[in-house]
Design an enzyme around this catalytic site. Structure first.
Site, PDB file in Angstrom:
ATOM      1  N   GLU A   1      68.168 -20.765  -8.894  1.00 55.64           N
ATOM      2  CA  GLU A   1      69.398 -20.633  -8.130  1.00 55.64           C
ATOM      3  C   GLU A   1      70.645 -20.556  -9.021  1.00 55.64           C
ATOM      4  O   GLU A   1      71.759 -20.809  -8.571  1.00 55.64           O
ATOM      5  CB  GLU A   1      69.493 -21.792  -7.128  1.00 55.64           C
ATOM      6  CG  GLU A   1      68.463 -21.660  -6.018  1.00 55.64           C
ATOM      7  CD  GLU A   1      68.153 -22.983  -5.336  1.00 55.64           C
ATOM      8  OE1 GLU A   1      68.498 -23.129  -4.166  1.00 55.64           O
ATOM      9  OE2 GLU A   1      67.575 -23.867  -5.987  1.00 55.64           O
TER      10      GLU A   1
ATOM     11  N   SER B   1      65.184 -22.437  -2.261  1.00 56.69           N
ATOM     12  CA  SER B   1      65.355 -20.996  -2.058  1.00 56.69           C
ATOM     13  C   SER B   1      64.064 -20.296  -1.645  1.00 56.69           C
ATOM     14  O   SER B   1      63.919 -19.093  -1.834  1.00 56.69           O
ATOM     15  CB  SER B   1      65.901 -20.309  -3.318  1.00 56.69           C
ATOM     16  OG  SER B   1      67.241 -20.653  -3.492  1.00 56.69           O
TER      17      SER B   1
ATOM     18  N   TYR C   1      68.667 -14.103   0.630  1.00 63.17           N
ATOM     19  CA  TYR C   1      69.644 -13.538  -0.299  1.00 63.17           C
ATOM     20  C   TYR C   1      69.914 -12.050  -0.140  1.00 63.17           C
ATOM     21  O   TYR C   1      70.596 -11.465  -0.970  1.00 63.17           O
ATOM     22  CB  TYR C   1      69.263 -13.896  -1.740  1.00 63.17           C
ATOM     23  CG  TYR C   1      69.313 -15.386  -1.955  1.00 63.17           C
ATOM     24  CD1 TYR C   1      70.536 -16.063  -1.823  1.00 63.17           C
ATOM     25  CD2 TYR C   1      68.178 -16.132  -2.216  1.00 63.17           C
ATOM     26  CE1 TYR C   1      70.606 -17.434  -1.980  1.00 63.17           C
ATOM     27  CE2 TYR C   1      68.239 -17.514  -2.366  1.00 63.17           C
ATOM     28  CZ  TYR C   1      69.457 -18.151  -2.252  1.00 63.17           C
ATOM     29  OH  TYR C   1      69.524 -19.507  -2.400  1.00 63.17           O
TER      30      TYR C   1
ATOM     31  N   ARG D   1      73.303 -31.227   3.123  1.00 61.34           N
ATOM     32  CA  ARG D   1      73.031 -30.387   4.288  1.00 61.34           C
ATOM     33  C   ARG D   1      71.622 -30.718   4.732  1.00 61.34           C
ATOM     34  O   ARG D   1      70.684 -30.649   3.938  1.00 61.34           O
ATOM     35  CB  ARG D   1      73.147 -28.910   3.938  1.00 61.34           C
ATOM     36  CG  ARG D   1      73.261 -27.993   5.195  1.00 61.34           C
ATOM     37  CD  ARG D   1      73.060 -26.533   4.853  1.00 61.34           C
ATOM     38  NE  ARG D   1      71.666 -26.284   4.557  1.00 61.34           N
ATOM     39  CZ  ARG D   1      71.222 -25.549   3.543  1.00 61.34           C
ATOM     40  NH1 ARG D   1      72.059 -24.978   2.709  1.00 61.34           N
ATOM     41  NH2 ARG D   1      69.930 -25.385   3.344  1.00 61.34           N
TER      42      ARG D   1
ATOM     43  N   ASP E   1      68.464 -29.984   7.146  1.00 60.55           N
ATOM     44  CA  ASP E   1      67.899 -28.841   7.878  1.00 60.55           C
ATOM     45  C   ASP E   1      66.772 -29.291   8.807  1.00 60.55           C
ATOM     46  O   ASP E   1      65.903 -30.068   8.406  1.00 60.55           O
ATOM     47  CB  ASP E   1      67.345 -27.809   6.893  1.00 60.55           C
ATOM     48  CG  ASP E   1      68.406 -27.261   5.942  1.00 60.55           C
ATOM     49  OD1 ASP E   1      69.609 -27.523   6.152  1.00 60.55           O
ATOM     50  OD2 ASP E   1      68.016 -26.563   4.983  1.00 60.55           O
TER      51      ASP E   1
ATOM     52  N   GLU F   1      64.264 -30.615   5.684  1.00 62.18           N
ATOM     53  CA  GLU F   1      64.623 -31.009   4.319  1.00 62.18           C
ATOM     54  C   GLU F   1      66.079 -31.401   4.214  1.00 62.18           C
ATOM     55  O   GLU F   1      66.888 -31.095   5.083  1.00 62.18           O
ATOM     56  CB  GLU F   1      64.304 -29.887   3.322  1.00 62.18           C
ATOM     57  CG  GLU F   1      65.100 -28.624   3.573  1.00 62.18           C
ATOM     58  CD  GLU F   1      65.078 -27.677   2.376  1.00 62.18           C
ATOM     59  OE1 GLU F   1      64.803 -28.114   1.253  1.00 62.18           O
ATOM     60  OE2 GLU F   1      65.378 -26.493   2.572  1.00 62.18           O
TER      61      GLU F   1
ATOM     62  N   ASN G   1      69.251 -31.160   1.507  1.00 63.06           N
ATOM     63  CA  ASN G   1      69.746 -30.516   0.287  1.00 63.06           C
ATOM     64  C   ASN G   1      70.976 -31.273  -0.189  1.00 63.06           C
ATOM     65  O   ASN G   1      71.992 -31.299   0.504  1.00 63.06           O
ATOM     66  CB  ASN G   1      70.099 -29.063   0.583  1.00 63.06           C
ATOM     67  CG  ASN G   1      68.878 -28.274   1.048  1.00 63.06           C
ATOM     68  OD1 ASN G   1      68.032 -27.903   0.253  1.00 63.06           O
ATOM     69  ND2 ASN G   1      68.773 -28.057   2.344  1.00 63.06           N
TER      70      ASN G   1
ATOM     71  N   GLY H   1      74.346 -24.717  -0.903  1.00 68.72           N
ATOM     72  CA  GLY H   1      75.125 -23.533  -1.271  1.00 68.72           C
ATOM     73  C   GLY H   1      76.591 -23.753  -0.916  1.00 68.72           C
ATOM     74  O   GLY H   1      76.899 -24.313   0.136  1.00 68.72           O
TER      75      GLY H   1
HETATM   76  P1  ADP Z   1      63.257 -24.394   0.643  1.00 71.52           P
HETATM   77  O1  ADP Z   1      63.533 -25.766   0.128  1.00 71.52           O
HETATM   78  O2  ADP Z   1      62.804 -23.481  -0.447  1.00 71.52           O
HETATM   79  O3  ADP Z   1      64.385 -23.853   1.474  1.00 71.52           O
HETATM   80  P2  ADP Z   1      61.806 -24.914   3.129  1.00 71.52           P
HETATM   81  O4  ADP Z   1      60.894 -26.088   3.203  1.00 71.52           O
HETATM   82  O5  ADP Z   1      63.113 -25.045   3.801  1.00 71.52           O
HETATM   83  O6  ADP Z   1      61.959 -24.522   1.605  1.00 71.52           O
HETATM   84  O7  ADP Z   1      61.015 -23.677   3.734  1.00 71.52           O
HETATM   85  C1  ADP Z   1      61.593 -22.375   3.750  1.00 71.52           C
HETATM   86  C2  ADP Z   1      61.448 -21.741   5.107  1.00 71.52           C
HETATM   87  O8  ADP Z   1      60.060 -21.616   5.475  1.00 71.52           O
HETATM   88  C3  ADP Z   1      62.060 -22.513   6.263  1.00 71.52           C
HETATM   89  O9  ADP Z   1      63.437 -22.279   6.369  1.00 71.52           O
HETATM   90  C4  ADP Z   1      61.265 -21.958   7.453  1.00 71.52           C
HETATM   91  O10 ADP Z   1      61.698 -20.658   7.812  1.00 71.52           O
HETATM   92  C5  ADP Z   1      59.871 -21.826   6.878  1.00 71.52           C
HETATM   93  N1  ADP Z   1      59.057 -23.056   7.063  1.00 71.52           N
HETATM   94  C6  ADP Z   1      58.831 -23.970   6.095  1.00 71.52           C
HETATM   95  N2  ADP Z   1      58.035 -24.954   6.525  1.00 71.52           N
HETATM   96  C7  ADP Z   1      57.724 -24.672   7.798  1.00 71.52           C
HETATM   97  C8  ADP Z   1      56.904 -25.324   8.787  1.00 71.52           C
HETATM   98  N3  ADP Z   1      56.241 -26.446   8.503  1.00 71.52           N
HETATM   99  N4  ADP Z   1      56.823 -24.743  10.027  1.00 71.52           N
HETATM  100  C9  ADP Z   1      57.491 -23.601  10.298  1.00 71.52           C
HETATM  101  N5  ADP Z   1      58.275 -22.940   9.405  1.00 71.52           N
HETATM  102  C10 ADP Z   1      58.388 -23.457   8.161  1.00 71.52           C
HETATM  103 MG    MG Z   2      65.111 -24.698   3.204  1.00 68.00          MG
HETATM  104 MG    MG Z   3      65.440 -26.724  -0.073  1.00 72.30          MG
END
Ligand code: ADP
Ligand code: MG
Ligand code: MG
Length: 339
Positions: A15, A174, A245, A284, A286, A300, A302, A306
């Site tokens: 990132e 990301s 992105y 943030r 999520d 998660e 953060n 960003g």
């Molecule tokens: P990062 O920390 O890289 O953003 P995330 O854990 O937020 O990773 O996962 C990225 C994306 O993948 C999420 O925003 C969502 O769209 C999808 N995703 C991740 N885990 C799940 C899950 N358990 N069920 C449904 N969608 C998921």
């Molecule tokens: Mg995420």
């Molecule tokens: Mg993340």
């Protein structure tokens, strides 16, 4: 007396470029009558760039080479009133830089070593939030050594969670290295990819239906406040790197069209998570909102989201009446606050 601020940007993670964009925004928003701001760009090799090279990197949006060793330059952070470590991902958002600054005795924006490290690691985050009673998807941990020695036990764990499932490196962001695995035949490839990026991998059950993705900003130290809730909408199977992105692939909706009860639940859960993870300054948080079942699951946290003027976190507080420039000023004040 103006406060002297060291703004760290770039860094060694995937990132790097996002961080430089955020830094340009923060740099032009910190009020010059209150702050004397010095930017330092950290190259992709982890070296701290001197002023002219920093300027060049900020303008070009990337710093691949050059600079001095961190330990050599960290001493030069002395003399600053506070540091704004505007770094995303490993080697910046994960407690490493926070440890360096803590040792140097310099206040900094955002979470300390513990909150940063735990929030960066998807497995540790899940463990802490589970013990705080915060709803999440079902998940399992797998270690690289185990994948090498007993792959069948990892495959069994996946089967227990059921398909489709998500495979993610524990310590990235990301969406790098994340796969949505639809069938058992695709599991090994997803695990090999994730283990090429991290020693620890998390397997996650997918939400019962494609979730709505809602996010909320938290601001403060001991008495944190929550922003209005925002929603991301995109036309993709999941929110992968490309969707994140590529200009125009995702749209932000603030406030998210949710019932007042659900929005309030999002804010309350986010504040509980912020405290449980020992976060400070900003985060943030999520969530997945599964409309069909009414489930709200924390995805998660953060700790350095960003931060360009069009990023979700500043936009959420703008909706609450706090301008971008007032927000960054507040973050520096929070860094200087006694904790
Ligand atoms: P990062 O920390 O890289 O953003 P995330 O854990 O937020 O990773 O996962 C990225 C994306 O993948 C999420 O925003 C969502 O769209 C999808 N995703 C991740 N885990 C799940 C899950 N358990 N069920 C449904 N969608 C998921
Ligand atoms: Mg995420
Ligand atoms: Mg993340």
């Amino acid at each position: 007396m103006k406060k002297r601020i060291l703004l760290l940007a770039g860094g060694q993670s995937g990132e790097h470029e996002v961080s430089l964009m955020s830094a340009r925004s923060v740099l032009s928003a910190l009020p010059r009558d209150q702050f004397d701001v010095t930017p330092v760009v950290i190259s992709k090799q982890g070296r701290w760039l001197p002023p002219t090279e920093t300027q060049r990197a900020l303008e070009s949006g990337e710093a691949a080479t050059g600079g001095d060793l961190v330990l050599h330059r960290a001493a030069s952070a002395e003399g600053y009133d506070a540091v704004f470590p505007l770094l995303h991902g490993p080697m910046g958002e994960d407690g490493t830089v926070q440890g360096l600054l803590t040792l140097a005795g310099i206040p900094f924006v955002g979470s300390g070593v513990l909150g940063s490290a735990v929030s960066m690691d998807k497995v540790m985050t899940k463990q802490v939030l589970a013990s705080a009673g915060i709803p999440q998807v079902a998940w399992a941990l797998a270690a690289r050594r185990e994948w090498q020695a007993q792959p069948d036990s990892v495959r069994e764990r996946a089967a227990t969670l059921g398909y489709p499932l998500f495979v993610k490196p524990a310590n990235l962001g990301s969406s790098v290295g994340i796969s949505k695995v639809a069938r058992p035949e695709d599991l090994d490839g997803a695990l090999n990819l994730a283990f090429s990026l991290d020693r620890r991998v998390i397997l996650e059950a997918m939400t019962a239906h494609k979730p709505r993705e809602v996010e909320v900003g938290i601001l403060g130290n001991d008495a944190p406040i929550a922003s209005p809730v925002g929603e991301l909408r995109f036309d993709a199977d999941f929110y992968d790197y490309e969707t994140k992105y590529t200009e125009g692939r995702a749209t932000m909706h603030i406030p998210a069209p949710l019932s007042a009860e659900v929005a309030e639940q999002v804010r309350a859960l986010a504040l509980r998570a912020f405290r449980a993870l020992d976060c400070a300054g900003l985060a943030r948080v999520d969530f997945f909102y599964v409309e069909e079942t009414g489930e709200l699951l924390l995805n998660e946290v953060n700790t350095m989201p960003g931060f360009t003027t069009t990023s979700m976190y500043p936009k959420l507080f703008e909706a609450a009446g706090l301008s971008y420039s007032a927000l960054v000023t507040r973050l520096v004040e929070l860094a200087l606050e006694e904790r």
